[in-house]
Design a protein around this motif. Structure first.
Motif, short mmCIF file in Angstrom:
data_model
loop_
_atom_site.label_atom_id
_atom_site.label_comp_id
_atom_site.label_asym_id
_atom_site.label_seq_id
_atom_site.Cartn_x
_atom_site.Cartn_y
_atom_site.Cartn_z
N UNK A 152 11.59 -3.04 -5.22
CA UNK A 152 11.94 -1.74 -5.80
C UNK A 152 12.87 -0.97 -4.86
N UNK A 153 12.59 -1.05 -3.56
CA UNK A 153 13.49 -0.41 -2.60
C UNK A 153 14.85 -1.09 -2.61
N UNK B 251 0.82 -1.22 0.00
CA UNK B 251 0.00 0.00 0.00
C UNK B 251 0.85 1.27 0.00
N UNK B 252 1.99 1.25 0.71
CA UNK B 252 2.66 2.52 1.00
C UNK B 252 4.06 2.68 0.40
N UNK B 253 4.79 1.59 0.15
CA UNK B 253 6.19 1.76 -0.25
C UNK B 253 6.33 2.47 -1.59
N UNK C 114 8.11 9.53 7.05
CA UNK C 114 7.49 8.53 6.19
C UNK C 114 8.38 7.30 6.19
N UNK C 115 8.09 6.38 7.10
CA UNK C 115 8.84 5.13 7.18
C UNK C 115 7.87 3.99 7.49
N UNK C 116 8.39 2.80 7.60
CA UNK C 116 7.55 1.62 7.79
C UNK C 116 6.72 1.72 9.07
N UNK C 117 7.30 2.27 10.11
CA UNK C 117 6.57 2.41 11.37
C UNK C 117 5.34 3.28 11.20
N UNK C 118 5.49 4.40 10.52
CA UNK C 118 4.34 5.27 10.24
C UNK C 118 3.32 4.55 9.38
#
Length: 532
Positions: A482-483, A145-147, A281-285
């Motif tokens: 992708x990251x 959803x977010x990466x 804006x990171x995985x925790x957020x």
């Protein structure tokens, strides 16, 4: 008197020799019970290893550690290349695996999750219930959803972390050569860069936090190997014992990270109330945001958020370090006259100059030589023989329409990654590391031709296919690829532009324990900071 007599009789019966014998019998019976409960593979399918029967099964277990890789390679040549599936041995108490040929990849990967499950395959193979304590589905949904939508904004911070971590690990001495252990040096770099994306600053700089995240990832691999060789009846005992190291490492990371998680929860609560608060804006957020979007209040505790990071830490750190170490070994051991390193330096330095020293999504995507060098290393220096697994969870099983065989509930299906990657029909001189193999293929195609343009797109590292399975393939392909691709390109670009690397005459080879690759942990590189 009667009590004393009973005690004497008991002592005479329970001699050390008899206790050992009883223990051995218990283990043997446990394995027999396990075998009786395993799903049966279709009789119509050929088998590699020592074949069927109790004696053959015991021999398969004994030689599984040293011969699994060879067995799968043999099956690929004899059966998969002719469009046939075959049955491969597995470790004790694990179901035999049906290795599906490349020609049936689409059939296998297109099966609905209620029939063939990736989740249950991962749960069984990694012993999730003991190792993680949570499944990996919520963080996977969060990454999907977010990466991708945030990756552009992540690049400046990731670039900064790549540069700083490499400077710290490799040093800045321009006069003297340093000998560095490849694995350990990359662990120091990748753990920092990965956690910049996962939890941000300052946790990505906390050495104790990083050390214990790495210790947790190491324990997953080690404990998986151990538990594979115990009967399932022992797992409720062995599982909690061997995973003490997991829980200890997680507890330390949780204690360090708890204040950051609690503050993030408070900040995002204030945002919900209309306050103007900025959060990283990171995985925790993203985990917090996803939990609120799904109305999953149980996910919004510091403990659960900390545990949800664990599967991502494991997947991101180890596989990236494995890949990066293979790339460096492959490049450093290639004939210097081929000019691989110089060409990558030229390509990456030019891209950075054009971007005023900053990476962008487009500039990273246009590093065709660098992309090819990494993808070619993934192809020839694979870190798993079979990486794409599915477990049959449909009560009625699944029937293969091409060959007609039927796999009952509980069976495991897989694809032979290495067989496809080393197939001379797909890749001429498949054992050779040709860093620019995919660039050469690209140059043979016309981007103006729609069909050939699609082929060009498939040549990129992140585009999966039946011939490129490092990130798996289909709808369950690695969502973080992708990251990882951006991270690997930045690391390689900074390393090669800022350090000289001495040529390695003979590349250290990976070893195998069953289906698990063991990288050359003692391998070293000699490096020196370049005068620029």
């Amino acid at each position: 008197m009667a009590v004393a007599l009973s005690s004497q009789v008991l002592e005479s019966l329970l001699t050390p020799g008899r206790l050992v014998l009883l223990s051995v019998l218990f283990v043997v019976i446990s394995f027999i019970v396990d075998i009786s409960r395993l799903p049966s593979c279709p009789d119509s399918l050929p088998r590699v290893g020592f074949g069927r029967g109790l004696v053959a099964s015991v021999k398969n277990w004994v030689y599984y550690v040293s011969r699994y890789n060879d067995w799968i390679a043999d099956g690929y040549e004899k059966y998969n290349k002719k469009g046939r599936a075959f049955v491969a041995p597995n470790s004790p108490s694990r179901p035999l695996e049906i290795v599906v040929p490349k020609s049936q990849t689409a059939w296998m990967l297109e099966q609905p999750d209620r029939v063939l499950s990736t989740k249950e395959a991962h749960r069984d193979s990694l012993f999730n219930d003991y190792q993680f304590g949570v499944d990996d589905q919520f963080p996977i949904r969060t990454i999907h959803k977010h990466l991708a939508r945030n990756i552009v904004n992540l690049l400046p911070g990731i670039q900064k972390e790549v540069h700083a971590s490499i400077d710290d690990v490799y040093g800045t001495d321009t006069e003297n050569w340093r000998t560095l252990n490849i694995w350990n040096s990359l662990i120091g770099i990748v753990s920092r860069v990965t956690n910049r994306m996962l939890v941000g600053d300052p946790l990505c700089h906390n050495e104790e936090f990083l050390k214990n995240q790495v210790a947790f990832a190491d324990a997953i691999v080690r404990n998986g190997l151990i538990m594979n060789f115990f009967p399932k009846v022992f797992h409720p005992i062995v599982g909690p014992l061997v995973t003490i190291t997991n829980r200890r490492a997680w507890r330390k990371t949780y204690e360090i990270g708890k204040p950051v998680i609690e503050q993030r929860l408070r900040d995002m609560g204030r945002i919900d109330s209309g306050a103007d608060v900025q959060v990283p804006e990171d995985m925790l957020t993203w985990l917090i945001r996803q939990a609120k979007a799904e109305g999953a209040a149980e996910e919004l505790s510091p403990v659960m958020l900390s545990k949800r990071l664990l599967p991502v830490e494991f997947a991101a750190i180890h596989t990236t370090v494995l890949t990066a170490s293979n790339v460096l070994l492959d490049l450093a051991s290639s004939d210097p006259s081929l000019g691989y390193i110089d060409a990558i330096r030229k390509e990456t330095s030019q891209a950075l100059r054009e971007g005023n020293g900053h990476w962008t999504k487009d500039s990273l995507a246009n590093l065709h030589l660098t992309d090819s060098a990494i993808k070619e290393s993934m192809r020839v220096s694979y870190f798993a023989r079979c990486l794409t697994h599915r477990k049959v969870i449909a009560p009625e099983g699944v029937t293969n329409p091409t060959e007609g065989w039927h796999a009952p509930e509980g069976s495991f299906l897989t694809l032979d990654l290495a067989g496809v990657h080393l197939d001379p029909e797909a890749f001429p001189e498949p054992e050779k590391y040709d860093a620019f193999r995919f660039v050469k293929l690209r140059e043979q195609l016309d981007p103006k031709n729609p069909e050939e343009a699609m082929k060009i797109k498939r040549l990129g590292m992140v585009t999966t296919s039946p011939e490129h399975l490092t990130f798996s393939h289909g709808r369950h392909a690695c969502p973080g690829r992708f990251f990882v691709a951006h991270e690997l390109k930045m690391i390689l670009a900074y390393l090669l532009n800022n350090y000289d690397i001495k040529h390695i005459e003979k590349r250290p080879q990976n070893d195998w324990v069953g289906a698990t690759v063991i990288p050359p942990m003692a391998a070293t590189l000699e490096v020196k900071r370049r005068k620029i």
